[in-house]
Design a protein around this motif. Structure first.
Motif, PDB file in Angstrom:
ATOM      1  N   ALA A  24       8.706 -27.361  34.814  1.00 40.07           N
ATOM      2  CA  ALA A  24       7.824 -28.086  34.799  1.00 40.07           C
ATOM      3  C   ALA A  24       7.302 -29.189  35.805  1.00 40.07           C
ATOM      4  O   ALA A  24       7.972 -29.227  36.626  1.00 40.07           O
ATOM      5  CB  ALA A  24       8.725 -29.381  33.762  1.00 40.07           C
ATOM      6  N   LEU A  25       5.886 -29.512  35.565  1.00 37.02           N
ATOM      7  CA  LEU A  25       5.344 -30.260  36.818  1.00 37.02           C
ATOM      8  C   LEU A  25       4.871 -31.624  36.334  1.00 37.02           C
ATOM      9  O   LEU A  25       4.332 -31.657  34.942  1.00 37.02           O
ATOM     10  CB  LEU A  25       4.158 -29.512  37.551  1.00 37.02           C
ATOM     11  CG  LEU A  25       4.189 -28.254  38.180  1.00 37.02           C
ATOM     12  CD1 LEU A  25       3.075 -27.660  38.467  1.00 37.02           C
ATOM     13  CD2 LEU A  25       5.122 -28.482  39.454  1.00 37.02           C
ATOM     14  N   ILE A  26       5.202 -32.590  36.722  1.00 36.47           N
ATOM     15  CA  ILE A  26       5.008 -34.046  36.287  1.00 36.47           C
ATOM     16  C   ILE A  26       4.025 -34.750  37.252  1.00 36.47           C
ATOM     17  O   ILE A  26       3.975 -34.667  38.294  1.00 36.47           O
ATOM     18  CB  ILE A  26       5.974 -34.987  36.482  1.00 36.47           C
ATOM     19  CG1 ILE A  26       7.455 -34.328  35.453  1.00 36.47           C
ATOM     20  CG2 ILE A  26       5.795 -36.346  35.949  1.00 36.47           C
ATOM     21  CD1 ILE A  26       8.543 -34.922  35.735  1.00 36.47           C
ATOM     22  N   LEU A  27       2.768 -35.059  36.478  1.00 35.45           N
ATOM     23  CA  LEU A  27       1.636 -35.537  37.139  1.00 35.45           C
ATOM     24  C   LEU A  27       1.665 -36.900  36.937  1.00 35.45           C
ATOM     25  O   LEU A  27       1.759 -37.434  35.869  1.00 35.45           O
ATOM     26  CB  LEU A  27       0.392 -34.889  36.832  1.00 35.45           C
ATOM     27  CG  LEU A  27       0.017 -33.503  37.119  1.00 35.45           C
ATOM     28  CD1 LEU A  27      -1.341 -32.940  36.553  1.00 35.45           C
ATOM     29  CD2 LEU A  27       0.346 -33.260  38.351  1.00 35.45           C
ATOM     30  N   THR A  28       1.632 -37.888  37.871  1.00 32.74           N
ATOM     31  CA  THR A  28       1.393 -39.279  37.767  1.00 32.74           C
ATOM     32  C   THR A  28       0.450 -39.796  38.568  1.00 32.74           C
ATOM     33  O   THR A  28      -0.019 -39.336  39.698  1.00 32.74           O
ATOM     34  CB  THR A  28       2.864 -40.000  38.129  1.00 32.74           C
ATOM     35  OG1 THR A  28       3.222 -39.541  39.481  1.00 32.74           O
ATOM     36  CG2 THR A  28       3.965 -39.555  37.067  1.00 32.74           C
ATOM     37  N   SER A  29       0.046 -41.251  38.442  1.00 34.88           N
ATOM     38  CA  SER A  29      -0.688 -42.114  39.298  1.00 34.88           C
ATOM     39  C   SER A  29       0.080 -42.418  40.358  1.00 34.88           C
ATOM     40  O   SER A  29       1.394 -42.255  40.138  1.00 34.88           O
ATOM     41  CB  SER A  29      -1.388 -43.196  38.489  1.00 34.88           C
ATOM     42  OG  SER A  29      -2.167 -42.650  37.579  1.00 34.88           O
ATOM     43  N   PHE A  30      -0.412 -42.740  41.457  1.00 39.99           N
ATOM     44  CA  PHE A  30       0.492 -43.165  42.686  1.00 39.99           C
ATOM     45  C   PHE A  30       1.368 -44.347  42.443  1.00 39.99           C
ATOM     46  O   PHE A  30       2.391 -44.505  42.991  1.00 39.99           O
ATOM     47  CB  PHE A  30      -0.472 -43.613  43.907  1.00 39.99           C
ATOM     48  CG  PHE A  30      -1.092 -45.021  43.749  1.00 39.99           C
ATOM     49  CD1 PHE A  30      -0.457 -46.075  44.308  1.00 39.99           C
ATOM     50  CD2 PHE A  30      -2.279 -45.249  42.910  1.00 39.99           C
ATOM     51  CE1 PHE A  30      -1.261 -47.349  44.251  1.00 39.99           C
ATOM     52  CE2 PHE A  30      -2.949 -46.342  42.752  1.00 39.99           C
ATOM     53  CZ  PHE A  30      -2.227 -47.349  43.515  1.00 39.99           C
TER      54      PHE A  30
END
Length: 347
Positions: free
Chosen positions: A89-95
């Motif tokens: 799993a890869l988790i993308l978030t804003s900074f």
């Protein structure tokens, strides 16, 4: 090839579209890709190439209007994740968001490998704690996580935003291609020009000889009606996201604030006049991969504040943009689609 991979991006439609290059890189090296989206971003997920399955869940630490945390709902979500038998799993978030709450749930679901960009100490929650230097465009920031995890874009992929094709035929709504789209709405008031300013922009574009189409969602109908007036085609509430993508694709240029449809325009290759309030950095969040002219005072007092409502009387960073400036920028982009990002402060 890696087996079953989950990519998470749980914000709005524009955020999901900016994750597109990352998703395609993962898809090039995975047997199956599940995109985990929030309810506000699912429509964007449905347009992304490389996605095999979409899982939707409202993360109470991300959604701007979350329901109270429910142990039963959270447990059911973990059970749904476990049933997918995911390998990574890869988790993308804003900074400004932490990936760690989701990473904990992914671990509880038995996912053996999890990667994310994280400034916070992750303990045993992350196998890959990726760091990003500087302030790159959001699409590049997300793609860098995929690269760090060993995924690469396939040969011939330029790394720009993209949507699934074919798109619907919307000529019955718009007439022939070659119009200017004005999209006046944004998800928060601080990023949106006033209706009067947007209406004046439409009038100026029409007087300059352009056909204008005004777009918006179902909740934007009063706004789009006021902005279009008797001068432009009003498509407020008349398109889903695939139809909106088609409308934007046939435009010579799109005029929009910092909002999902500006990123959708970039995903279909249309230049954007970006009416950009500096509450977040334009370098990171301006439309990516197409010619863009950014208008708005990027040094305004609200800079980098992330406020939802403008704290400055009169909303000067956007209201000081004149209709003539928008017309000039639109004509410049229409004449030369090979230009790059240009940032013009408005005094």
């Amino acid at each position: 090839m890696t087996g079953r991979v989950l990519v998470a991006r749980m914000d709005n439609v524009g955020d999901v579209l900016l994750a597109g290059p990352c998703v395609r890189a993962v898809a090039a090296g995975a047997g199956h890709v599940t995109l985990l989206a929030g309810p506000r971003g699912r429509a964007g997920a449905e347009l992304l190439p490389g996605v095999d399955r979409i899982l939707t869940w409202c993360a109470p630490w991300i959604d701007p209007e979350p329901a109270p945390v429910s142990p039963a709902d959270t447990s059911a979500f973990v059970d749904r994740l476990r049933a997918l038998e995911l390998d990574r799993a890869l988790i993308l978030t804003s900074f400004h968001q932490s990936p760690l709450p989701l990473a904990l749930l992914l671990r509880m679901a038995g996912i053996p490998w999890v990667g994310a960009i994280s400034e916070d100490y992750p303990g045993s929650l992350l196998d890959l704690r990726h760091r990003v230097e500087g302030d790159p465009p959001e699409a590049e920031r997300a793609l860098s996580l995929a690269t760090a995890a060993g995924f690469r874009l396939p040969p011939g992929d330029d790394g720009k935003l993209a949507v699934r094709r074919p798109l619907p035929d919307t000529h019955a709504l718009t007439g022939r291609p070659g119009y200017v789209v004005v999209h006046p709405a944004a998800s928060v008031p601080a990023r949106q020009p006033s209706a009067l300013r947007s209406a004046a922009t439409v009038t100026a574009l029409v007087r300059a000889g352009h056909r204008v189409v005004v777009t918006g969602g179902p909740g934007d109908r009063p706004l789009t009606a006021a902005v279009a007036g008797n001068h432009a085609v009003d498509l407020g509430g008349r398109t889903g996201l695939p139809e909106l993508a088609a409308v934007l694709q046939d435009a010579t240029v799109v005029v929009a604030p910092n909002t999902g449809p500006a990123h959708l325009a970039a995903a279909v290759g249309t230049p954007v006049v970006s009416l950009f309030a500096p509450v977040v950095p334009a370098a990171r969040w301006a439309p990516y991969g197409v010619p863009v002219i950014v208008l708005g005072d990027q040094a305004a007092p609200c800079r980098d504040s992330r406020v939802r409502n403008c704290p400055i009387a009169g909303h000067p960073c956007l209201e000081s943009i004149t209709p003539d400036q928008v017309v000039q920028a639109a004509e410049e982009l229409s004449a030369d689609r090979g230009g790059g990002l240009q940032t013009g402060g408005v005094s």
